[in-house]
Scaffold this motif. Structure first.
Motif, PDB file in Angstrom:
ATOM      1  N   UNK A  91       0.826  -1.203   0.000  1.00 40.61           N
ATOM      2  CA  UNK A  91       0.000   0.000   0.000  1.00 40.61           C
ATOM      3  C   UNK A  91       0.866   1.262   0.000  1.00 40.61           C
ATOM      4  N   UNK A  92       1.984   1.202   0.703  1.00 41.92           N
ATOM      5  CA  UNK A  92       2.860   2.377   0.783  1.00 41.92           C
ATOM      6  C   UNK A  92       3.384   2.771  -0.596  1.00 41.92           C
ATOM      7  N   UNK A  93       3.659   1.775  -1.452  1.00 42.97           N
ATOM      8  CA  UNK A  93       4.162   2.064  -2.800  1.00 42.97           C
ATOM      9  C   UNK A  93       3.064   2.697  -3.645  1.00 42.97           C
ATOM     10  N   UNK A  94       1.846   2.166  -3.529  1.00 37.35           N
ATOM     11  CA  UNK A  94       0.733   2.754  -4.283  1.00 37.35           C
ATOM     12  C   UNK A  94       0.481   4.197  -3.834  1.00 37.35           C
ATOM     13  N   UNK A  95       0.627   4.434  -2.534  1.00 38.85           N
ATOM     14  CA  UNK A  95       0.429   5.794  -2.018  1.00 38.85           C
ATOM     15  C   UNK A  95       1.496   6.749  -2.546  1.00 38.85           C
ATOM     16  N   UNK A  96       2.738   6.249  -2.640  1.00 38.66           N
ATOM     17  CA  UNK A  96       3.814   7.080  -3.186  1.00 38.66           C
ATOM     18  C   UNK A  96       3.533   7.432  -4.645  1.00 38.66           C
ATOM     19  N   UNK A  97       3.056   6.448  -5.405  1.00 41.23           N
ATOM     20  CA  UNK A  97       2.743   6.696  -6.815  1.00 41.23           C
ATOM     21  C   UNK A  97       1.662   7.768  -6.937  1.00 41.23           C
ATOM     22  N   UNK A  98       0.646   7.671  -6.090  1.00 36.91           N
ATOM     23  CA  UNK A  98      -0.442   8.648  -6.127  1.00 36.91           C
ATOM     24  C   UNK A  98       0.047  10.041  -5.741  1.00 36.91           C
ATOM     25  N   UNK A  99       0.930  10.118  -4.758  1.00 36.31           N
ATOM     26  CA  UNK A  99       1.458  11.416  -4.327  1.00 36.31           C
ATOM     27  C   UNK A  99       2.267  12.074  -5.446  1.00 36.31           C
ATOM     28  N   UNK A 100       3.087  11.280  -6.134  1.00 34.22           N
ATOM     29  CA  UNK A 100       3.898  11.839  -7.214  1.00 34.22           C
ATOM     30  C   UNK A 100       3.003  12.274  -8.371  1.00 34.22           C
ATOM     31  N   UNK A 101       2.007  11.448  -8.691  1.00 34.03           N
ATOM     32  CA  UNK A 101       1.059  11.805  -9.756  1.00 34.03           C
ATOM     33  C   UNK A 101       0.368  13.123  -9.435  1.00 34.03           C
ATOM     34  N   UNK A 102      -0.094  13.267  -8.199  1.00 35.60           N
ATOM     35  CA  UNK A 102      -0.771  14.504  -7.793  1.00 35.60           C
ATOM     36  C   UNK A 102       0.186  15.688  -7.796  1.00 35.60           C
TER      37      UNK A 102
END
Length: 263
Positions: free
Chosen positions: A107-118
């Motif tokens: 989940x932490x990796x998916x959250x990082x991806x979302x943060x960078x996308x945003x």
């Protein structure tokens, strides 16, 4: 003079499809599965790029075969769609579902991806230009070295993002909007034009190297390792460029994604 009904140009095996769909002929179904099995190998090899070592290609292929069978069962050969395209995203979807069930991406990796996308979406809308790694790092409050490490962690979550279908019942993908000038579905023309414009604008903001990676990966269908050889860069560097490009494009498409999916 009686004219014969023309066959869909992409289905040379129309008689096999008819036997399966109209008569539920299991031998015809088996024939279709065997004919299109190479699609599973093709998608497996592309999906396997950069995956963790604990994910085997055999597992991907097994899920892919289930996706192929699902595609054959649900495909409407009379609609004139390209089966290979339709089946390919069904196969990819089955593989991704299998990976998700195995919880291979924390989940932490998916959250990082979302943060960078945003971050890309916010900063590039604010500056109206491509932003630098330094600006993204500052916004995320991490060092550039930490940002590069984040890209390495999320690299595998960005593969095939542009190849996801716009609508589940169609074979048309987001990537096809960049190259297909023909409106196959007039009811969606306006929405698809908005999406196309957003992707084009996103690509304009990519760096030169990012554009080259996207072109070679999605249009020339080279693997990331092959692109590394072409560009004389390391595979890890190519993976980073690919991830950044996809995250930029995701941000550019975000404004229109929901209305397209809900239409």
């Amino acid at each position: 003079m009686n004219e014969q009904k023309s066959k869909p140009p992409h289905l040379s095996n129309i008689d096999v499809w008819q036997r399966f769909k109209k008569n539920n002929n299991l031998e015809a179904k088996k024939q279709l599965i065997e004919q299109y099995l190479p699609l599973v190998d093709y998608v497996t090899n592309r999906m396997a790029i950069g995956l963790p070592k604990n994910v085997s290609k055999d597992d991907l292929a097994s899920n892919g075969v289930m996706g192929l069978i699902d595609a054959i069962e649900k495909f409407d050969y009379e609609r004139g769609l390209q089966f290979e395209t339709y089946a390919s995203w069904r196969i990819r979807g089955a593989m991704i579902d299998g990976l998700r069930q195995g919880d291979w991406v924390p989940r932490s990796v998916r959250e990082k991806a979302k943060k960078i996308e945003e971050a890309y979406q916010h900063l590039e809308q604010h500056y109206l230009r491509s932003v630098t790694d330094a600006e993204i790092s500052s916004y995320l409050q991490v060092s550039e070295k930490e940002f590069v490490h984040m890209l390495q962690e999320i690299a595998v979550t960005t593969v095939c993002s542009l190849e996801d279908p716009i609508r589940e019942e169609d074979a048309e993908t987001r990537l096809s909007l960049l190259v297909d000038e023909k409106a196959k579905n007039p009811d969606y023309k306006v929405h698809e034009q908005y999406m196309k414009d957003s992707i084009v604008k996103g690509i304009e903001r990519l760096t030169e190297k990012e554009r080259i990676v996207i072109s070679l990966f999605y249009y020339e269908e080279l693997s990331l390792s092959e692109i590394a050889e072409v560009m004389s860069l390391s595979p890890s560097r190519i993976s980073q460029l690919h991830s950044k490009a996809i995250l930029r494009l995701r941000g550019a498409m975000d404004k229109y994604r929901n209305q397209l999916m809900e239409y």
